[in-house]
Motif scaffolding. Structure first.
Motif, PDB file in Angstrom:
ATOM      1  N   LEU A 156       0.855  -1.188   0.000  1.00  0.00           N
ATOM      2  CA  LEU A 156       0.000   0.000   0.000  1.00  0.00           C
ATOM      3  C   LEU A 156       0.895   1.244   0.000  1.00  0.00           C
ATOM      4  O   LEU A 156       1.986   1.213   0.572  1.00  0.00           O
ATOM      5  N   GLY A 190      -9.752  -2.489   7.812  1.00  0.00           N
ATOM      6  CA  GLY A 190     -10.951  -1.731   7.447  1.00  0.00           C
ATOM      7  C   GLY A 190     -11.549  -2.195   6.137  1.00  0.00           C
ATOM      8  O   GLY A 190     -12.773  -2.360   6.018  1.00  0.00           O
ATOM      9  N   ILE A 191     -10.694  -2.424   5.132  1.00  0.00           N
ATOM     10  CA  ILE A 191     -11.172  -2.924   3.834  1.00  0.00           C
ATOM     11  C   ILE A 191     -11.815  -4.296   4.005  1.00  0.00           C
ATOM     12  O   ILE A 191     -12.878  -4.575   3.445  1.00  0.00           O
ATOM     13  N   THR A 245     -11.221  -4.029  14.063  1.00  0.00           N
ATOM     14  CA  THR A 245     -10.275  -3.266  13.245  1.00  0.00           C
ATOM     15  C   THR A 245      -9.332  -2.440  14.116  1.00  0.00           C
ATOM     16  O   THR A 245      -8.109  -2.438  13.907  1.00  0.00           O
ATOM     17  N   PRO A 253      -1.781   3.266  10.466  1.00  0.00           N
ATOM     18  CA  PRO A 253      -2.728   3.527   9.365  1.00  0.00           C
ATOM     19  C   PRO A 253      -2.785   2.387   8.351  1.00  0.00           C
ATOM     20  O   PRO A 253      -3.860   2.081   7.831  1.00  0.00           O
ATOM     21  N   PHE A 254      -1.622   1.755   8.090  1.00  0.00           N
ATOM     22  CA  PHE A 254      -1.607   0.618   7.171  1.00  0.00           C
ATOM     23  C   PHE A 254      -2.573  -0.466   7.652  1.00  0.00           C
ATOM     24  O   PHE A 254      -3.359  -1.008   6.866  1.00  0.00           O
ATOM     25  N   ASN A 255      -2.503  -0.792   8.934  1.00  0.00           N
ATOM     26  CA  ASN A 255      -3.367  -1.853   9.471  1.00  0.00           C
ATOM     27  C   ASN A 255      -4.825  -1.422   9.555  1.00  0.00           C
ATOM     28  O   ASN A 255      -5.728  -2.241   9.355  1.00  0.00           O
ATOM     29  N   ILE A 256      -5.063  -0.145   9.836  1.00  0.00           N
ATOM     30  CA  ILE A 256      -6.434   0.360   9.817  1.00  0.00           C
ATOM     31  C   ILE A 256      -7.032   0.176   8.430  1.00  0.00           C
ATOM     32  O   ILE A 256      -8.184  -0.267   8.278  1.00  0.00           O
ATOM     33  N   VAL A 257      -6.258   0.499   7.399  1.00  0.00           N
ATOM     34  CA  VAL A 257      -6.729   0.329   6.012  1.00  0.00           C
ATOM     35  C   VAL A 257      -6.922  -1.150   5.693  1.00  0.00           C
ATOM     36  O   VAL A 257      -7.954  -1.553   5.134  1.00  0.00           O
ATOM     37  N   LYS A 258      -5.949  -1.969   6.064  1.00  0.00           N
ATOM     38  CA  LYS A 258      -6.010  -3.415   5.783  1.00  0.00           C
ATOM     39  C   LYS A 258      -7.248  -4.064   6.412  1.00  0.00           C
ATOM     40  O   LYS A 258      -8.049  -4.710   5.719  1.00  0.00           O
ATOM     41  N   MET A 275      -0.389  -5.966   1.943  1.00  0.00           N
ATOM     42  CA  MET A 275      -1.829  -6.104   2.185  1.00  0.00           C
ATOM     43  C   MET A 275      -2.323  -7.373   1.526  1.00  0.00           C
ATOM     44  O   MET A 275      -1.888  -7.722   0.423  1.00  0.00           O
ATOM     45  N   SER A 281      -5.343  -3.406  14.782  1.00  0.00           N
ATOM     46  CA  SER A 281      -4.377  -2.404  14.310  1.00  0.00           C
ATOM     47  C   SER A 281      -3.417  -2.006  15.423  1.00  0.00           C
ATOM     48  O   SER A 281      -2.207  -1.860  15.202  1.00  0.00           O
TER      49      SER A 281
END
Length: 198
Positions: free
Chosen positions: A28, A176-177, A115, A169-174, A37, A119
């Protein structure tokens, strides 16, 4: 008895699918290129929502075991351990929250809690042992990692900022998606699986 066998078969199938999904990873733009990811948490979460918290843990264990058997480890098992911790911290609280009262509101709350907790857990794992191991094994200095993150976000100039402005933030996005996909498709998948179990 037949019902239990069917559930075990579904857990095993979800674990296998999750393990295979680990191979389809990609970086990402908000994190260093060695952080990847993938959607391997999707079967873990769906299994937890469908069959309960314990099922999510078993699926996560199967997932990591399959990845290890097929690909081995490049992080002296710590990467696999961090992945397992992330999976469990994601799916376990979410499925506990959802399983008590299965409705959309509980699903959203569970996915949100999962999430955030996962994270935070992944960020702590990276800060405490995974990043130090990477630096040791691949002969990377803190400055190198900071430089990789600084190329993305110029204001990152120390490891604390790496963790909270890149890794977290990377894990929040991962996650979260994965949560969004779970929320959209869970009901459709669950209807098919319940027909098999019943």
């Amino acid at each position: 008895m037949k019902n239990s066998i069917k559930k075990f078969a579904i857990i095993s199938l979800f674990g296998a699918i999750s393990g295979v999904l680990m191979f389809f990873d990609f970086p990402l733009p908000i994190a260093p290129s060695f952080m990847k990811m993938d959607l391997s948490e999707l079967p873990v979460m769906v299994g937890g929502f469908l069959l309960g918290p314990i099922a999510s843990v078993v699926i996560a264990v199967i997932k990591v075991a399959i990845k290890f058997v097929l690909k081995g480890t490049s992080t002296m098992f710590l990467g696999e351990l961090a992945n397992l911790i992330g999976s469990i911290m994601y799916a376990l609280p979410a499925s506990i929250i959802y399983i008590k009262l299965k409705n959309k509101r509980r699903a959203i709350i569970g996915l949100t809690v999962g999430t955030i907790l996962s994270s935070l857990a992944c960020t702590m794992c990276n800060a405490l042992f995974l990043f130090p191991l990477y630096m040791n094994v691949f002969h990377m200095s803190e400055e190198t990692i900071i430089g990789m993150c600084k190329a993305i976000f110029p204001f990152i100039d120390n490891m604390t900022k790496v963790m909270f402005l890149s890794v977290f933030p990377f894990n929040i996005v991962k996650f979260g998606i994965t949560s969004i996909i779970t929320y959209i498709f869970y009901k459709r998948i669950s209807k098919i699986i319940k027909k098999v179990i019943d």
